[in-house]
Design an enzyme around this catalytic site. Structure first.
Site: not given
Lengths: 282, 282
Positions: B150, B226, B259
């Site tokens: 991320s 995600d 995620h």
């Protein structure tokens, strides 16, 4: 489905769930984590229970042990319950200690006030939750294994020794092998069960074996650098009880390992394979 | 040893450390987690850096990704730094938002007040920490790889694109591929670097590639479920920039993954093997 889904995430081609449900035994909402491997579906797959240690919830094992990778390969459902009832109205250790009350149910049915109303983790895990798992998940309840860590190792050993027919495989990481003979256990049992030590024997793996309980085998891993080894865990008591009783025990002292999930993560694959062999998993 | 040991635990026959040290760049104490595999000792082994995402510390990757098992097999040191300076005197998002300030350093050297004094994660990771790692650990600094998740995927890609000679392998999980084109990035860069968008290009993987930066290859995994995919991550921007520039990219869209660290844990082995091959590890 009796379980409300709190979260779900794809993991190693299966699904990691966190569920909540109203428990009849504890009188509270209870949470549990369940990993469903890709093999489950129309086909039912074996179930391995993991009971956690002091201060833990359903989350610790689920995020730290790395068990899903192996469960995905072997086709095992993993069920990780919480370690006590929780909530505003559930009594806790008066001084907020970590080793009694919330997060420290010790897998007993408490008989003493004020604990007896909510602290019923034994019946929760022996009757209520298995029935819900059987009804809600693609679980082959004729093929169950149980394992746990520390207080949860105590839980796994005692639940299995009291009902050997239910489990085809039993193992533990750094278990409290004799709560009657360590400060954590004496505190918990004296409060939950009361002063009569004879009534504690149902909650002591060594005493259960002395009193005749038997399992086909037990796998125990114990780190030699575990800070609780000499004061609380005392694997030599289990070793002696098993030797005297002829109870098969595979006790492995793992050099330099401590009490943490780094220890569990290192050996979880061995334990899951031990279970899978005995459960006839893939 | 420049690092103070906060904790250490045996893990997969190696050692998981948490260190603390005084950072010249950030002006604060900084923590980092380091896994040293059993192969390290007299022999130096390759190093893989893992940069974490928003809200994380050095702990998240260390306890949740299951990376040590693979690093132990492959003989890789894993270094997981914190994601920002921290402390009483370090300015934070005025509203305490999770996406800026503490836990959200975005791997930049801030130029704007009041951020410029402490928020120097770029120089910390490009110069100060590598020098300390080289001096304190059995690390072969000629064999480094970098990966991240991320915000940390953004960090890994941009740090590598600005200094391709340093890294032999680069990968990312669900990276922010273009901070200039998403709300997280625009907020962070406008505060840390100021309003001149041209000066942001050094902190944007797509812009760096457009401006001529190249790597031998990039591995990216991105879950299709995600929740930040369309609003923040936008892997199609990296795909387009790489295609236009002839930059090799292996972008894998992983069906149904979100995620979380359950996603990272599922694919960490692939990433570590990608790095080990390029680092000449075992």
């Amino acid at each position: 489905m009796s379980f409300e889904i709190i979260s779900q995430a794809r993991c190693f081609n299966g699904t990691q769930f966190v569920y909540r449900h109203a428990s009849r035994e504890t009188g509270t909402p209870m949470r549990l984590a369940v990993y469903v491997p890709p093999q489950a579906g129309d086909a039912k797959v074996p179930v391995v229970w993991f009971l956690s240690g002091l201060t833990c919830t359903e989350e610790n094992f689920t995020v730290k042990a790395g068990a899903q990778r192996v469960a995905s390969e072997l086709g095992l459902i993993l069920v990780a319950p919480d370690t006590s009832p929780r909530g505003e109205n559930v009594p806790d250790d008066p001084e907020g200690a970590y080793d009694f009350g919330l997060g420290a149910g010790f897998y007993v049915d408490a008989t003493e006030a004020p604990w007896a109303r909510n602290y019923r983790m034994r019946s929760y895990l022996e009757r209520e939750l298995p029935a819900l798992v059987a009804e809600s998940l693609p679980a082959d309840m004729s093929r169950q294994g149980i394992m746990g860590h520390s207080m949860g190792g105590h839980g796994a050993l005692t639940i299995a020794l009291r009902d050997p027919e239910r489990f085809k495989a039993v193992s533990a990481f750094a278990p409290i092998v004799s709560p009657m003979n360590c400060p954590w256990g004496e505190k918990a049992l004296s409060h939950y069960i009361g002063p009569d030590r004879a009534s504690w024997r149902d909650y002591d793996a060594c005493a259960l074996i002395e009193d005749g309980a038997r399992l086909p085998g037990i796998l125990v891993d114990q780190g030699t650098a575990d800070g609780f080894l000499d004061s609380q865990l005392k694997p030599q008591l289990l070793e002696a009880a098993c030797a005297k009783a002829g109870q098969p025990l595979t006790l492995r002292r793992q050099d330099g390992y401590d009490h943490s999930y780094f220890f569990i993560a290192t050996f979880i694959e061995d334990h899951l394979r031990w279970h899978a062999e005995r459960l006839g998993a893939e």
